[in-house]
Scaffold this motif. Structure first.
Motif, PDB file in Angstrom:
ATOM      1  N   GLY A  53      -0.720 -60.480 -24.994  1.00 54.53           N
ATOM      2  CA  GLY A  53       0.381 -59.570 -24.725  1.00 54.53           C
ATOM      3  C   GLY A  53       0.094 -58.192 -25.292  1.00 54.53           C
ATOM      4  N   PRO A  54       1.159 -57.345 -25.341  1.00 50.50           N
ATOM      5  CA  PRO A  54       2.520 -57.643 -24.899  1.00 50.50           C
ATOM      6  C   PRO A  54       2.632 -57.703 -23.373  1.00 50.50           C
ATOM      7  CG  PRO A  54       2.347 -55.365 -25.638  1.00 50.50           C
ATOM      8  CD  PRO A  54       1.045 -56.011 -25.951  1.00 50.50           C
ATOM      9  N   ASN A  55       3.592 -58.507 -22.929  1.00 54.42           N
ATOM     10  CA  ASN A  55       3.800 -58.745 -21.500  1.00 54.42           C
ATOM     11  C   ASN A  55       5.294 -58.944 -21.289  1.00 54.42           C
ATOM     12  OD1 ASN A  55       3.501 -59.577 -18.766  1.00 54.42           O
ATOM     13  ND2 ASN A  55       3.317 -61.712 -19.417  1.00 54.42           N
ATOM     14  N   GLU A  56       5.902 -57.986 -20.658  1.00 55.70           N
ATOM     15  CA  GLU A  56       7.355 -58.038 -20.481  1.00 55.70           C
ATOM     16  C   GLU A  56       7.764 -58.653 -19.138  1.00 55.70           C
ATOM     17  OE1 GLU A  56       9.095 -57.949 -22.794  1.00 55.70           O
ATOM     18  OE2 GLU A  56       8.772 -56.297 -24.150  1.00 55.70           O
ATOM     19  N   PRO A  57       8.929 -59.352 -19.151  1.00 60.76           N
ATOM     20  CA  PRO A  57       9.922 -59.446 -20.236  1.00 60.76           C
ATOM     21  C   PRO A  57       9.679 -60.593 -21.210  1.00 60.76           C
ATOM     22  CG  PRO A  57      10.773 -60.558 -18.315  1.00 60.76           C
ATOM     23  CD  PRO A  57       9.429 -60.002 -17.906  1.00 60.76           C
ATOM     24  N   TYR A  58       8.564 -61.293 -21.070  1.00 59.53           N
ATOM     25  CA  TYR A  58       8.375 -62.562 -21.770  1.00 59.53           C
ATOM     26  C   TYR A  58       8.142 -62.385 -23.270  1.00 59.53           C
ATOM     27  CZ  TYR A  58       8.029 -63.598 -16.906  1.00 59.53           C
ATOM     28  OH  TYR A  58       8.302 -63.657 -15.560  1.00 59.53           O
ATOM     29  N   THR A  59       7.399 -61.347 -23.657  1.00 60.32           N
ATOM     30  CA  THR A  59       7.193 -61.126 -25.092  1.00 60.32           C
ATOM     31  C   THR A  59       8.524 -60.882 -25.790  1.00 60.32           C
ATOM     32  OG1 THR A  59       4.985 -60.209 -24.689  1.00 60.32           O
ATOM     33  CG2 THR A  59       6.014 -59.713 -26.810  1.00 60.32           C
ATOM     34  N   SER A  60       9.377 -60.083 -25.176  1.00 62.76           N
ATOM     35  CA  SER A  60      10.676 -59.811 -25.792  1.00 62.76           C
ATOM     36  C   SER A  60      11.585 -61.037 -25.778  1.00 62.76           C
ATOM     37  CB  SER A  60      11.365 -58.636 -25.084  1.00 62.76           C
ATOM     38  OG  SER A  60      10.712 -57.421 -25.390  1.00 62.76           O
ATOM     39  N   GLN A  61      11.476 -61.881 -24.763  1.00 63.09           N
ATOM     40  CA  GLN A  61      12.265 -63.118 -24.750  1.00 63.09           C
ATOM     41  C   GLN A  61      11.854 -64.041 -25.897  1.00 63.09           C
ATOM     42  OE1 GLN A  61      11.737 -64.736 -20.818  1.00 63.09           O
ATOM     43  NE2 GLN A  61      12.954 -63.121 -19.835  1.00 63.09           N
ATOM     44  N   ILE A  62      10.554 -64.129 -26.136  1.00 64.86           N
ATOM     45  CA  ILE A  62      10.071 -64.920 -27.275  1.00 64.86           C
ATOM     46  C   ILE A  62      10.562 -64.311 -28.579  1.00 64.86           C
ATOM     47  CG2 ILE A  62       7.992 -65.556 -28.564  1.00 64.86           C
ATOM     48  CD1 ILE A  62       6.587 -65.817 -25.801  1.00 64.86           C
ATOM     49  N   ALA A  63      10.447 -62.990 -28.696  1.00 68.41           N
ATOM     50  CA  ALA A  63      10.871 -62.318 -29.922  1.00 68.41           C
ATOM     51  C   ALA A  63      12.357 -62.500 -30.177  1.00 68.41           C
ATOM     52  CB  ALA A  63      10.523 -60.830 -29.842  1.00 68.41           C
ATOM     53  N   GLU A  64      13.155 -62.474 -29.117  1.00 65.24           N
ATOM     54  CA  GLU A  64      14.600 -62.666 -29.271  1.00 65.24           C
ATOM     55  C   GLU A  64      14.904 -64.065 -29.814  1.00 65.24           C
ATOM     56  OE1 GLU A  64      18.719 -62.420 -26.588  1.00 65.24           O
ATOM     57  OE2 GLU A  64      16.761 -62.045 -25.663  1.00 65.24           O
ATOM     58  N   TYR A  65      14.223 -65.062 -29.273  1.00 66.73           N
ATOM     59  CA  TYR A  65      14.433 -66.416 -29.796  1.00 66.73           C
ATOM     60  C   TYR A  65      13.999 -66.510 -31.258  1.00 66.73           C
ATOM     61  CZ  TYR A  65      13.591 -71.151 -31.128  1.00 66.73           C
ATOM     62  OH  TYR A  65      13.585 -72.307 -31.855  1.00 66.73           O
ATOM     63  N   LEU A  66      12.833 -65.986 -31.588  1.00 68.13           N
ATOM     64  CA  LEU A  66      12.335 -66.061 -32.965  1.00 68.13           C
ATOM     65  C   LEU A  66      13.296 -65.374 -33.936  1.00 68.13           C
ATOM     66  CD1 LEU A  66       8.524 -65.327 -32.387  1.00 68.13           C
ATOM     67  CD2 LEU A  66       9.635 -67.553 -32.673  1.00 68.13           C
ATOM     68  N   ALA A  67      13.853 -64.245 -33.513  1.00 68.82           N
ATOM     69  CA  ALA A  67      14.797 -63.535 -34.373  1.00 68.82           C
ATOM     70  C   ALA A  67      16.022 -64.394 -34.655  1.00 68.82           C
ATOM     71  CB  ALA A  67      15.208 -62.216 -33.725  1.00 68.82           C
ATOM     72  N   GLY A  68      16.500 -65.117 -33.648  1.00 70.40           N
ATOM     73  CA  GLY A  68      17.675 -65.960 -33.820  1.00 70.40           C
ATOM     74  C   GLY A  68      17.449 -67.113 -34.777  1.00 70.40           C
ATOM     75  N   ARG A  69      16.190 -67.522 -34.953  1.00 70.93           N
ATOM     76  CA  ARG A  69      15.863 -68.618 -35.862  1.00 70.93           C
ATOM     77  C   ARG A  69      15.184 -68.130 -37.132  1.00 70.93           C
ATOM     78  NH1 ARG A  69      18.437 -72.517 -35.965  1.00 70.93           N
ATOM     79  NH2 ARG A  69      17.129 -74.346 -35.615  1.00 70.93           N
ATOM     80  N   ASN A  70      15.125 -66.800 -37.289  1.00 66.57           N
ATOM     81  CA  ASN A  70      14.515 -66.185 -38.476  1.00 66.57           C
ATOM     82  C   ASN A  70      13.066 -66.635 -38.660  1.00 66.57           C
ATOM     83  OD1 ASN A  70      14.632 -64.415 -40.679  1.00 66.57           O
ATOM     84  ND2 ASN A  70      15.146 -66.069 -42.103  1.00 66.57           N
ATOM     85  N   ILE A  71      12.324 -66.671 -37.559  1.00 64.08           N
ATOM     86  CA  ILE A  71      10.921 -67.067 -37.568  1.00 64.08           C
ATOM     87  C   ILE A  71      10.052 -65.830 -37.373  1.00 64.08           C
ATOM     88  CG2 ILE A  71       9.131 -68.346 -36.313  1.00 64.08           C
ATOM     89  CD1 ILE A  71      11.319 -70.341 -35.498  1.00 64.08           C
ATOM     90  N   GLY A 202      -4.702 -60.257 -20.389  1.00 64.39           N
ATOM     91  CA  GLY A 202      -4.410 -58.828 -20.376  1.00 64.39           C
ATOM     92  C   GLY A 202      -3.850 -58.320 -19.071  1.00 64.39           C
ATOM     93  N   ARG A 203      -3.545 -59.234 -18.129  1.00 62.90           N
ATOM     94  CA  ARG A 203      -3.047 -58.800 -16.813  1.00 62.90           C
ATOM     95  C   ARG A 203      -1.552 -59.030 -16.645  1.00 62.90           C
ATOM     96  NH1 ARG A 203      -7.741 -61.683 -15.141  1.00 62.90           N
ATOM     97  NH2 ARG A 203      -6.460 -63.364 -14.267  1.00 62.90           N
ATOM     98  N   GLY A 204      -0.902 -59.637 -17.614  1.00 60.41           N
ATOM     99  CA  GLY A 204       0.520 -59.918 -17.459  1.00 60.41           C
ATOM    100  C   GLY A 204       0.725 -61.279 -16.847  1.00 60.41           C
ATOM    101  N   GLY A 205       1.710 -61.398 -15.975  1.00 54.85           N
ATOM    102  CA  GLY A 205       1.975 -62.661 -15.308  1.00 54.85           C
ATOM    103  C   GLY A 205       3.195 -63.375 -15.852  1.00 54.85           C
ATOM    104  N   ASN A 206       3.680 -64.334 -15.076  1.00 59.59           N
ATOM    105  CA  ASN A 206       4.877 -65.088 -15.429  1.00 59.59           C
ATOM    106  C   ASN A 206       4.589 -66.050 -16.569  1.00 59.59           C
ATOM    107  OD1 ASN A 206       7.012 -67.000 -15.509  1.00 59.59           O
ATOM    108  ND2 ASN A 206       7.516 -66.572 -13.376  1.00 59.59           N
ATOM    109  N   ARG A 207       5.326 -65.926 -17.659  1.00 63.19           N
ATOM    110  CA  ARG A 207       5.152 -66.787 -18.836  1.00 63.19           C
ATOM    111  C   ARG A 207       6.432 -67.541 -19.147  1.00 63.19           C
ATOM    112  NH1 ARG A 207       0.248 -67.973 -19.633  1.00 63.19           N
ATOM    113  NH2 ARG A 207       0.311 -67.608 -17.402  1.00 63.19           N
ATOM    114  N   ALA A 208       7.248 -67.783 -18.147  1.00 64.42           N
ATOM    115  CA  ALA A 208       8.552 -68.405 -18.374  1.00 64.42           C
ATOM    116  C   ALA A 208       8.433 -69.785 -19.009  1.00 64.42           C
ATOM    117  CB  ALA A 208       9.330 -68.494 -17.063  1.00 64.42           C
TER     118      ALA A 208
END
Length: 242
Positions: A53-71, A202-208
């Motif tokens: 990454g970074p690869n949006e929106p997936y990197t931010s989705q992961i970060a949002e979850y980690l923030a919610g669990r204080n990881i 390094g090309r992005g892509g769906n990481r759902a």
């Protein structure tokens, strides 16, 4: 050519291919120098790491979850992807995640052109320093490739190479997230460094499915009494250069 001869040749080819993979790309190979794939721990700690990454929106989705669990996690980022999403890298660092170098282009031919790899490492170091205000001290090579010249180039720039264990061998192709999580959970041990991919070469892509797998994996490990640390904490090395 007899059947026995053909079978014999096939066995030799498989053995040689497997041996070369083990030497140059296995997460566990230490033949060319220390390339840690886990921490020497007996307590239930694990490091979540994310590559490509970074690869949006997936990197931010992961970060949002980690923030919610204080990881807090470690993100090994590709230079050209940081150029694409510089604010994502800055937000990750501000949230307490550690950023490492994962080459500039994530291209295999960089290993084949003299001097190319060293230039890619240096270019990504500059990009990350400009974005973070500090220089990473952790490096993970694309595909976990290692060879003497690579490790010398990494260490000449005061970088600590970091390996790890892939959460699932097919995760980059996005099988079902629950399937990825089951494999990741099964292989986790005290001191594990788990590798997920929030991008792809390094090309992005769906990481759902990776996003889903991270949530399932982390929730089960939390229930099992694990806590999460960054790679530098796990290995007892600096995250950034002085």
């Amino acid at each position: 050519m007899t059947l026995a001869w053909s079978v014999g040749i096939g066995i030799v080819v498989v053995a040689v291919t497997g041996g070369l993979y083990w030497l140059f790309m296995s997460p566990y190979s230490q033949v060319f120098g220390r390339y840690p794939y886990r921490g020497d721990r007996t307590d239930r700690v694990v490091a979540l790491t994310f590559d490509d990454g970074p690869n949006e929106p997936y990197t931010s989705q992961i970060a949002e979850y980690l923030a919610g669990r204080n990881i807090r996690a470690t993100f090994f980022q590709v230079g050209r992807c940081v150029e694409r999403h510089p604010d994502t890298t800055a937000r990750l660092a501000a949230a307490g995640h550690v950023i490492g170098n994962h080459s500039y282009a994530h291209a295999f031919h960089a290993y084949l052109v003299p001097g190319r790899l060293s230039r890619e490492i240096a270019r990504t170091q500059r990009i990350l320093r400009d974005r973070l205000g500090r220089t990473p001290a952790l490096y993970r090579s694309p595909w976990l490739w290692r060879q003497p010249l690579l490790l010398r180039a990494v260490r000449s720039r005061a970088l600590q190479p970091v390996s790890g264990e892939f959460c699932h061998p097919l995760e980059v192709f996005q099988p079902d997230g629950a399937r990825i999580a089951r494999r990741a959970i099964a292989k986790t041990r005290p001191g594990s460094i788990l590798i997920f991919h929030d991008g792809f070469d390094g090309r992005g892509g769906n990481r759902a499915e990776t996003v889903r797998a991270v949530r399932l994996t982390a929730e089960e490990l939390l229930r099992s009494g694990y806590r999460f640390v960054t790679v530098d904490e796990l290995l007892g090395v600096p995250a950034y250069q002085a």
